[in-house]
Design an enzyme around this catalytic site. Sequence first.
Site, short mmCIF file in Angstrom:
data_model
loop_
_atom_site.label_atom_id
_atom_site.label_comp_id
_atom_site.label_asym_id
_atom_site.label_seq_id
_atom_site.Cartn_x
_atom_site.Cartn_y
_atom_site.Cartn_z
N LYS A 57 40.01 38.82 31.53
CA LYS A 57 39.10 39.55 30.62
C LYS A 57 39.89 40.47 29.68
O LYS A 57 39.68 40.46 28.48
CB LYS A 57 38.11 40.41 31.43
CG LYS A 57 37.25 39.61 32.40
CD LYS A 57 36.28 40.49 33.17
CE LYS A 57 36.93 41.48 34.11
NZ LYS A 57 37.59 40.84 35.29
N ARG B 163 29.20 46.07 35.68
CA ARG B 163 29.58 45.46 36.96
C ARG B 163 28.45 45.51 37.98
O ARG B 163 28.61 44.99 39.09
CB ARG B 163 30.77 46.21 37.55
CG ARG B 163 32.13 45.54 37.27
CD ARG B 163 33.17 46.50 37.82
NE ARG B 163 34.40 45.89 38.19
CZ ARG B 163 35.51 45.91 37.45
NH1 ARG B 163 35.47 46.38 36.24
NH2 ARG B 163 36.63 45.41 37.92
N ARG C 266 50.51 40.58 38.21
CA ARG C 266 50.21 41.34 36.99
C ARG C 266 51.11 42.58 36.88
O ARG C 266 51.35 43.29 37.84
CB ARG C 266 48.75 41.78 36.99
CG ARG C 266 48.39 42.70 35.82
CD ARG C 266 46.91 42.81 35.55
NE ARG C 266 46.14 43.18 36.72
CZ ARG C 266 44.81 43.09 36.78
NH1 ARG C 266 44.12 42.63 35.75
NH2 ARG C 266 44.19 43.44 37.89
N ARG D 50 49.93 47.83 39.04
CA ARG D 50 48.78 48.66 39.43
C ARG D 50 48.73 48.77 40.95
O ARG D 50 48.97 47.79 41.64
CB ARG D 50 47.48 48.01 38.93
CG ARG D 50 47.15 48.36 37.50
CD ARG D 50 46.03 47.53 36.93
NE ARG D 50 44.85 47.43 37.77
CZ ARG D 50 43.73 46.83 37.41
NH1 ARG D 50 43.63 46.27 36.21
NH2 ARG D 50 42.70 46.77 38.23
N ARG E 141 38.16 43.89 46.31
CA ARG E 141 37.58 43.80 44.96
C ARG E 141 36.73 42.54 44.82
O ARG E 141 35.68 42.56 44.18
CB ARG E 141 38.70 43.83 43.91
CG ARG E 141 39.30 45.23 43.78
CD ARG E 141 40.69 45.22 43.23
NE ARG E 141 40.76 44.86 41.83
CZ ARG E 141 41.89 44.55 41.20
NH1 ARG E 141 43.04 44.57 41.85
NH2 ARG E 141 41.87 44.24 39.93
P1 ADP Z 1 41.18 40.83 34.22
O1 ADP Z 1 41.11 41.80 33.06
O2 ADP Z 1 40.08 39.84 34.21
O3 ADP Z 1 41.36 41.50 35.55
P2 ADP Z 1 43.82 40.21 33.08
O4 ADP Z 1 43.55 39.91 31.66
O5 ADP Z 1 44.44 41.53 33.40
O6 ADP Z 1 42.49 39.96 33.99
O7 ADP Z 1 44.73 39.03 33.66
C1 ADP Z 1 45.15 39.03 35.02
C2 ADP Z 1 46.57 38.48 35.12
O8 ADP Z 1 46.56 37.09 34.80
C3 ADP Z 1 47.55 39.14 34.15
O9 ADP Z 1 48.80 39.26 34.81
C4 ADP Z 1 47.62 38.16 32.97
O10 ADP Z 1 48.89 38.18 32.32
C5 ADP Z 1 47.38 36.83 33.66
N1 ADP Z 1 46.62 35.86 32.86
C6 ADP Z 1 45.55 36.13 32.05
N2 ADP Z 1 45.08 35.00 31.49
C7 ADP Z 1 45.86 33.98 31.96
C8 ADP Z 1 45.86 32.56 31.76
N3 ADP Z 1 44.98 31.94 30.98
N4 ADP Z 1 46.81 31.83 32.42
C9 ADP Z 1 47.72 32.44 33.23
N5 ADP Z 1 47.77 33.77 33.45
C10 ADP Z 1 46.85 34.54 32.83
P1 AMP Z 2 39.59 46.74 36.35
O1 AMP Z 2 40.63 47.44 35.53
O2 AMP Z 2 38.45 46.22 35.53
O3 AMP Z 2 40.19 45.70 37.27
O4 AMP Z 2 38.95 47.85 37.30
C1 AMP Z 2 39.74 48.54 38.25
C2 AMP Z 2 38.83 49.37 39.16
O5 AMP Z 2 38.16 50.38 38.40
C3 AMP Z 2 37.71 48.60 39.88
O6 AMP Z 2 38.15 47.96 41.06
C4 AMP Z 2 36.72 49.74 40.15
O7 AMP Z 2 37.16 50.54 41.24
C5 AMP Z 2 36.83 50.59 38.89
N1 AMP Z 2 35.89 50.14 37.83
C6 AMP Z 2 36.21 49.59 36.63
N2 AMP Z 2 35.11 49.32 35.92
C7 AMP Z 2 34.06 49.69 36.70
C8 AMP Z 2 32.65 49.62 36.53
N3 AMP Z 2 32.10 49.10 35.41
N4 AMP Z 2 31.87 50.08 37.54
C9 AMP Z 2 32.40 50.60 38.64
N5 AMP Z 2 33.72 50.68 38.89
C10 AMP Z 2 34.56 50.23 37.91
#
Ligand code: ADP
Ligand code: AMP
Length: 238
Positions: free
Chosen positions: A25, A100, A138, A170, A181
């Site tokens: 995302k 969420r 990541r 992270r 999660r």
């Molecule tokens: P989200 O925001 O949904 O948690 P991220 O955008 O942070 O996901 O992506 C999660 C991990 O996967 C990151 O390390 C990113 O570089 C990697 N990633 C994202 N999209 C792809 C893809 N299409 N193929 C392989 N790795 C990806």
């Molecule tokens: P993310 O960066 O989207 O992976 O979110 C990391 C963490 O932040 C999640 O596991 C939750 O603990 C908190 N968080 C992020 N967005 C929300 C949301 N919309 N509602 C509740 N908790 C959230």
Amino acid sequence: MKPLPNASDFLPGPVLMLGAPGVGKGTQAQLLMAEFNIPQISTGDLLREHRKNHTKLGMLADELMSKGQLVPDDLVNDMVAERFKQPDTEHGYILDGYPRTINQAEWLDTQLVAYLLPVVAVHIVVPQRVLLERITGRRISPAGRIYNIYTNPPKVEGICDIDGSKLEQRKDDTEEVFHERMKAFDAKTAAVIDYYRTHGGRFAEVNGDQPVEDVTKAIRAALLKLRHHPESDKDSEQ
Ligand code: ADP
Ligand code: AMP
């Protein structure tokens, strides 16, 4: 590939990036915001900013985030309300990681009336077996740029390509917290995806298990298909 229409012809308005942790995302939101000239709003990033600044919300969020649990709806909604006050959201935004819960989605509905354009929800789908590697691999820069040591490594190990800063992992990107999660996703967020799928709005499902550029193309195509053309809509209203 056909170029996008001019920004004046193609206004995506408010866009929601939905999907499980690690589907991509944030990666996609960052790529698309530059293209459409609307901001990415990541509630995870906003909460991490609060944590860095040691605010009251940041301290509370830290505890929940490190356990993989959701932060209470009222606190997150208030935080988003603050962000919506900034003028860069005037023509839309890409929300990432929000809503969420159903409560958050219902609150968001009350805010969307301020926009002439209807919301578009994009659900990115990736098989769960792929997600663990995405999460544990990541790495992020202090400015929030996203890398992956397996699938999207920086040119120099541990260093951001763009600003040379040191990449970090992270603390919730461990296998153990990932499972928590996923539990929160199944219990609360899966229903939000059904909410947008069934509420007659604009909804698209995109395969996120393909190279980043191909996911971007698929999302762009979905946004174009669900596009809003101010002029043609005016015509069809007459
Ligand atoms: P989200 O925001 O949904 O948690 P991220 O955008 O942070 O996901 O992506 C999660 C991990 O996967 C990151 O390390 C990113 O570089 C990697 N990633 C994202 N999209 C792809 C893809 N299409 N193929 C392989 N790795 C990806
Ligand atoms: P993310 O960066 O989207 O992976 O979110 C990391 C963490 O932040 C999640 O596991 C939750 O603990 C908190 N968080 C992020 N967005 C929300 C949301 N919309 N509602 C509740 N908790 C959230």
